[in-house]
Design an enzyme around this catalytic site. Structure first.
Site, PDB file in Angstrom:
ATOM      1  N   SER A  43      20.833  -0.460 -35.768  1.00  0.00           N
ATOM      2  CA  SER A  43      19.599  -0.569 -36.545  1.00  0.00           C
ATOM      3  C   SER A  43      18.793  -1.807 -36.160  1.00  0.00           C
ATOM      4  CB  SER A  43      19.920  -0.650 -38.041  1.00  0.00           C
ATOM      5  OG  SER A  43      20.557   0.525 -38.467  1.00  0.00           O
ATOM      6  N   GLU A  64      28.209 -10.300 -45.020  1.00  0.00           N
ATOM      7  CA  GLU A  64      27.049 -11.116 -44.655  1.00  0.00           C
ATOM      8  C   GLU A  64      27.240 -12.594 -44.972  1.00  0.00           C
ATOM      9  OE1 GLU A  64      26.948  -8.374 -46.560  1.00  0.00           O
ATOM     10  OE2 GLU A  64      26.038  -6.901 -45.230  1.00  0.00           O
ATOM     11  N   PHE A  89      20.055  -7.828 -47.295  1.00  0.00           N
ATOM     12  CA  PHE A  89      21.375  -8.466 -47.194  1.00  0.00           C
ATOM     13  C   PHE A  89      21.281  -9.837 -46.518  1.00  0.00           C
ATOM     14  CE2 PHE A  89      22.160  -3.783 -46.295  1.00  0.00           C
ATOM     15  CZ  PHE A  89      22.098  -3.462 -47.632  1.00  0.00           C
TER      16      PHE A  89
END
Lengths: 320, 283
Positions: A43, A64, A89
């Site tokens: 992505s 994260e 995120f």
């Protein structure tokens, strides 16, 4: 009605690809550039870098907070980490990690945030962050950049690799007009006057710069001369360029894919109120979450497209 | 640095404990309990184990580096840093005061030598240490990264993200130590949020785990760190479970959470200092 646009395009591309291509190029130019991603390599378009420099790329899994901490550590060791994930995120989920380990500690970490704003589209409000610019610009030492198309995102990615300090780079998912030059020089903190005008200034950032370009042509067809300024760097804000333009036009519109609270418009309002109070209208999301839909549908429903910029410009003009 | 005898190292510990108590007493704030319990660890690390240079460089290339994840142990860290030459011992008197480099929790903005990142908000230090360890691997620098965490701190989820990552990526140039004192600010860990079997947990995450059962005995602490070092470079991250007593060295402070975040008053300070001989000269 066909519009006489001052900028045109021959292709559409996603800004995240501009990031991915810029990141690969930055990696080729500087061996200290390293990458991290929290299970979104495809992505974020970070795959080419990973393939070419596997020893300089770290998959962190869906974690994260750990990714931000590792990035800070890599920066201590002299590396230039680019940490990529979705904007949601990359900010809200890890605000404290960014605050303590990156911003307060002044680490040379590049937080690379894709899929920002409504134009993420069908995934809906859980992923459509509209508060990230506000959160990031509140942090001391943080530079906040939101480029407008593929070419500008690529140029910005290369520029932040050469800049020493924490950076938040925001880009997006949809295929979008590529209307700025491939060979542009990206100067952090320097606004770009794209179209000269005299009646009203449109300050736009990110995907909405294109909407501002369209709005300018619509306004011109009605005899209104709009100046379009591309504010790719939200912080530090180019106050000089803002004040110079508003001194000439006397009123302004801000346009962004973000909440009105804490966004670019807020920064411009602060600048004007302290220096040269003038009518300012806002185009942005007004204290609500988004929802599923196509990017175009969402920009229309939430009042963020060229037609809304035109309306806001007329309102600003009427308040002069 | 010349190798010091166990007795000399113990003398430094006693002075560190005096420094900590005097520092928190002077500003009537701070966290004395845990640094008292980690005195042997701090001194063993800085005066015996670390290959480091007190001529501070941020990137630490060619050196072993230490990170304090549980930043509220700052008084102990500042004491050992100053006593090993990073900055003047007299600067300890500025702890927690306005315009000081010795912030309540460690910070880099005033460029205090020895500090490479801020800590205080818990759970972040292991991740940072992993990043530095990986930078060292890229640079083919075979020095080690050390990090200290509190046991209560293990309640933070980020620690376990980092634990999983370290084993997956084979970060074997890192030694993480847990200050296993069984206390946190609201009470004993087993009452607040039971850590259960820490050794089994870390082993299940893929770490090599050693236990240092006498974390307030200098020789045991050094032996533990030596053993941990011997396990590095073998594909796995290394965890040192260091059993300590919070408040060690002062009879009325030991083994309780009550001095986690409370300073002694004048009378208590006098009583505590009476149990700790001044060995290197107070700041």
């Amino acid at each position: 009605m066909s519009l006489d646009l001052k900028f045109t395009y021959t292709e559409k591309k996603d800004t995240r690809s501009g990031f991915g291509d810029g990141f690969l190029e930055a990696g080729r130019r500087n061996p200290n550039v390293v990458g991290l991603c929290a299970d979104l390599i495809g992505s974020l378009k970070m795959g080419d870098f990973q393939k070419e420099f596997p020893e300089r790329f770290f998959q962190t899994g869906i974690a994260e907070a750990n990714m931000i901490g590792i990035s800070a550590g890599l920066a201590i060791g002299g590396k230039i980490p680019f940490a990529g994930t979705f904007a949601n995120f990359a900010t809200g989920r890890v605000y404290d990690q960014i605050r303590q380990s990156v911003a307060y500690s002044q680490k040379n970490v590049k937080i690379c945030a894709s899929h920002a704003g409504l134009t993420l589209g069908e995934d809906g409000a859980t992923h459509q962050i509209l508060e990230d610019l506000g959160m990031m610009k509140m942090l001391p030492h943080m530079t906040v950049i939101n480029p407008c198309d593929y070419n500008q995102t690529k140029a910005a990615t290369l520029a932040i690799a050469e800049y020493e300090g924490p950076v938040y780079l925001r880009f997006g998912r949809p295929s979008w007009p590529v209307f700025t030059p491939a060979d542009q020089k990206f100067e952090i903190g320097k606004a770009w006057k794209m179209i000269d005008g005299k009646d009203v200034t449109i300050f736009a950032t990110g995907h909405l710069v294109w909407e501002a370009v369209v709005a300018e042509a619509m306004l011109r067809s009605e005899g209104i001369s709009a100046e379009v300024i591309n504010i790719h760097t939200i912080k530090p804000l180019d106050e000089e360029a803002i004040l110079e333009s508003v001194k000439k036009t006397g009123c302004a519109v801000s346009a962004e894919e973000h909440q009105l609270n804490g966004g670019l418009g807020d920064s411009i309002a602060q600048c004007l109120i302290r220096n040269n109070p003038a009518p300012l209208e806002y185009v942005g999301v007004n204290d609500s979450f988004g929802e599923s839909g196509t990017p175009t549908q969402l920009l229309e429903k939430y009042g963020l497209n060229a037609e809304n910029i035109v309306k806001a410009a007329k309102k600003a003009l009427s308040r002069k | 640095m010349e190798k010091q005898s166990i007795e000399q190292l113990q003398n430094i510990c006693t002075q560190l404990r005096r420094d900590v108590l005097r520092m928190v007493h002077a500003v009537q704030s701070g966290h004395p309990g845990a640094p008292l319990g980690c005195a042997e660890f701090f001194v063993a690390l800085y005066f015996d184990q670390l290959h480091h240079n007190s001529d501070f460089k941020m990137d630490g290339k060619g050196e072993d580096l230490f990170f304090l994840s549980n930043g509220h142990l700052s008084a102990g860290w500042y004491s050992v840093l100053s006593r090993s030459g990073y900055f003047p011992v007299s600067e300890l008197k500025t702890f927690r005061k306005l315009d000081s480099r010795l912030q309540g929790h460690p910070a880099t903005h005033e460029h205090l030598p020895g500090i490479r990142i801020a800590s205080g908000s818990l759970g972040q230090g292991l991740s940072v240490a992993l990043g530095v360890a990986q930078a060292k691997k890229i640079d083919k620098d075979d020095h080690l990264i050390y990090v200290l965490m509190g046991d209560g701190e293990l309640q933070e989820g980020q620690v376990w993200e980092a634990a999983m990552y370290a084993a997956h990526h084979g970060v074997d140039n890192l030694i993480a130590t847990i200050d296993y004192n069984g206390q946190q600010i609201d009470g004993p860990t087993e009452k607040i949020m039971d850590l259960k079997n820490l050794k089994a947990k870390w082993e299940a995450f893929g770490w090599e785990v050693i236990e240092t059962k006498e974390g307030n005995d200098m020789k045991s602490v050094i032996d533990g760190l030596e053993k941990a070092k011997s396990l590095t470079g073998k594909g796995k991250p290394v965890l040192n479970l260091l059993y300590t007593e919070m408040g060690f060295g002062v009879d009325f402070m030991v083994g309780t959470h009550k001095w986690h975040g409370s300073p002694p008053n004048d009378e208590q300070l006098a009583k505590a200092l009476g149990q700790l001989q001044e060995t290197l000269g107070d700041y």
